[in-house]
Design a protein around this motif. Structure first.
Motif, PDB file in Angstrom:
ATOM      1  N   GLN A 147      -8.199   7.255  -7.118  1.00 39.50           N
ATOM      2  CA  GLN A 147      -8.939   7.351  -5.865  1.00 39.50           C
ATOM      3  C   GLN A 147      -8.736   8.741  -5.244  1.00 39.50           C
ATOM      4  O   GLN A 147      -7.674   9.342  -5.387  1.00 39.50           O
ATOM      5  N   HIS A 169       0.793  -1.232   0.000  1.00 37.28           N
ATOM      6  CA  HIS A 169       0.000   0.000   0.000  1.00 37.28           C
ATOM      7  C   HIS A 169       0.824   1.281   0.000  1.00 37.28           C
ATOM      8  O   HIS A 169       0.274   2.353  -0.229  1.00 37.28           O
ATOM      9  N   ARG A 201      -8.585   4.429  10.021  1.00 40.52           N
ATOM     10  CA  ARG A 201      -8.797   3.291   9.125  1.00 40.52           C
ATOM     11  C   ARG A 201      -9.357   3.757   7.786  1.00 40.52           C
ATOM     12  O   ARG A 201     -10.225   4.625   7.734  1.00 40.52           O
ATOM     13  N   GLY A 257     -10.297   1.627   4.074  1.00 42.73           N
ATOM     14  CA  GLY A 257     -10.236   0.373   3.349  1.00 42.73           C
ATOM     15  C   GLY A 257      -9.648  -0.715   4.211  1.00 42.73           C
ATOM     16  O   GLY A 257     -10.043  -0.905   5.359  1.00 42.73           O
ATOM     17  N   ASP A 258      -8.666  -1.423   3.656  1.00 40.85           N
ATOM     18  CA  ASP A 258      -8.053  -2.520   4.402  1.00 40.85           C
ATOM     19  C   ASP A 258      -6.765  -2.102   5.107  1.00 40.85           C
ATOM     20  O   ASP A 258      -5.951  -2.948   5.486  1.00 40.85           O
ATOM     21  N   VAL A 259      -6.597  -0.793   5.306  1.00 42.20           N
ATOM     22  CA  VAL A 259      -5.392  -0.271   5.948  1.00 42.20           C
ATOM     23  C   VAL A 259      -5.766   0.424   7.253  1.00 42.20           C
ATOM     24  O   VAL A 259      -6.759   1.146   7.332  1.00 42.20           O
ATOM     25  N   THR A 260      -4.966   0.194   8.278  1.00 44.95           N
ATOM     26  CA  THR A 260      -5.096   0.912   9.544  1.00 44.95           C
ATOM     27  C   THR A 260      -3.810   1.688   9.794  1.00 44.95           C
ATOM     28  O   THR A 260      -2.713   1.129   9.700  1.00 44.95           O
ATOM     29  N   ASP A 290       1.004  -3.564   6.550  1.00 45.11           N
ATOM     30  CA  ASP A 290       2.288  -3.545   5.857  1.00 45.11           C
ATOM     31  C   ASP A 290       3.486  -3.505   6.809  1.00 45.11           C
ATOM     32  O   ASP A 290       4.595  -3.884   6.437  1.00 45.11           O
ATOM     33  N   THR A 318      -5.315   2.875  -0.938  1.00 45.19           N
ATOM     34  CA  THR A 318      -6.308   1.866  -0.604  1.00 45.19           C
ATOM     35  C   THR A 318      -7.410   1.902  -1.651  1.00 45.19           C
ATOM     36  O   THR A 318      -7.457   2.810  -2.489  1.00 45.19           O
ATOM     37  N   ASP A 319      -8.338   0.941  -1.576  1.00 45.00           N
ATOM     38  CA  ASP A 319      -9.437   0.930  -2.535  1.00 45.00           C
ATOM     39  C   ASP A 319     -10.538   1.909  -2.164  1.00 45.00           C
ATOM     40  O   ASP A 319     -11.550   2.018  -2.858  1.00 45.00           O
ATOM     41  N   GLN A 320     -10.350   2.651  -1.063  1.00 48.85           N
ATOM     42  CA  GLN A 320     -11.323   3.654  -0.653  1.00 48.85           C
ATOM     43  C   GLN A 320     -10.736   5.061  -0.623  1.00 48.85           C
ATOM     44  O   GLN A 320     -11.384   5.999  -0.171  1.00 48.85           O
TER      45      GLN A 320
END
Length: 327
Positions: A103, A48, A181, A183-186, A208, A74-76
């Motif tokens: 994005q 990412h 947060r 997408g799938d990242v924090t 990551d 991210t995808d968001q």
């Protein structure tokens, strides 16, 4: 011909005049950055995380491109960390991000408020990104030196820093460890307090396991200590948990695949310089005499040594005098 009633006519005229008066301000706020011809590419660090790496040098070298900035995809949406040293560099960084994703830019996290990391912020603010910064930013922005530095950079980095360049205040201030947060990242945003600057953040990207340290770490070059509180800087580095990290992106220099070694390098420089200057202060040895007598050979081959180190040592000498007096 239809005529407006006098009160409505006067009101319409006033509105027209007001619109004309406000027009230059609107144009100023949306002025496009001056294009900059600079070599910049985004280097991939993990699934990412990407970053742009500035060249080693002083603040106005390489058209001001001497610091790093990161993008977390991210995808968001995208989160940016630091914004480089001019609107033109910020725009160039944005173009590189757009080469990877369309994005939206959701937020910019500012690791600290120093000129080489913040003058590009307006590019992202104009896109509607949330600006997130550490507590202590106001000590920089509210001091006269912020405007004075901007005026100097309008000269030394013209035309990329110019009359359209503005200081951007954050929308959100971080004063404790915070999670963000997307997408799938924090993102674990670590508030470190005053250290290299009046307020510093580090950002851990999970899953990551990439740490974006800001100027707490200078990789492969002499750090710039300026007016830093080097005692607290050392304490922050000693508390920095680098266990399990896969990579570290410093504020300056290349990403480190051995984060512990990168942390150790900056720690070693700060510790040794403080030890030498502390002995001088304790013995009441004049700075110049102490500096010339010290063995700096372990650092003198690093980039920025000639331009930075003596000034660093003098600043540390003065701060140690203040520490000794309990100031």
């Amino acid at each position: 011909m239809y005529h407006l009633p006098i009160p409505r006519f006067v009101a319409a005229c006033r509105q027209s005049i007001l619109s004309l008066l406000l027009l230059p301000m609107a144009v100023l706020a949306t002025a496009e950055p001056v294009p900059i011809d600079i070599e910049m590419s985004l280097k991939r660090v993990s699934e990412h995380v990407y970053y742009a790496q500035g060249m080693p040098g002083m603040a106005t070298d390489n058209k001001g491109f001497i610091s790093n900035a990161a993008a977390i995809l991210t995808d968001q949406g995208v989160i940016v960390v630091d914004a480089l040293g001019s609107p033109s560099l910020g725009q160039r960084f944005l173009e590189e991000i757009r080469g990877l994703t369309d994005q939206p830019i959701k937020a910019v996290i500012v690791t600290h408020y120093h000129a080489d990391h913040i003058y590009g912020l307006q590019v992202f603010e104009d896109l509607g990104a949330e600006i997130i910064a550490p507590g202590g930013f106001q000590d920089y922005l509210d001091a006269p030196t912020a405007e004075e530095r901007l005026e100097e950079r309008r000269f030394s980095l013209s035309p990329w820093v110019n009359e359209d360049t503005r200081l951007v205040r954050p929308d959100r201030v971080i004063v404790e460890q915070t999670e963000l947060r997307l997408g799938d990242v924090t993102l674990e945003i670590r508030y470190l307090g005053p250290a290299h600057s009046d307020g510093d953040l580090a950002v851990l990207v999970r899953p990551d396991q990439v740490l974006i340290s800001g100027d707490l770490i200078f990789e492969g070059r002499i750090p710039f200590t300026g007016s830093a509180d080097t005692r607290r800087w050392l304490e922050a580095l000693e508390r920095l948990d680098n266990a399990g990290l896969q990579a570290l992106i410093p504020g300056h220099g290349p990403a480190a695949r051995e984060p512990a070694a990168a942390v150790s390098s900056t720690l070693d420089y700060l510790r040794y310089t403080r030890e030498v200057m502390s002995d001088a202060v304790d013995q009441m040895t004049p700075f110049a005499e102490a500096y010339e007598a010290a063995d700096w050979s372990r650092f003198e081959k690093l980039p920025a040594f000639a331009a930075t180190h003596r000034r660093n040592a003098y600043g540390i000498y003065l701060s140690l005098e203040q520490e000794m007096l309990g100031d």
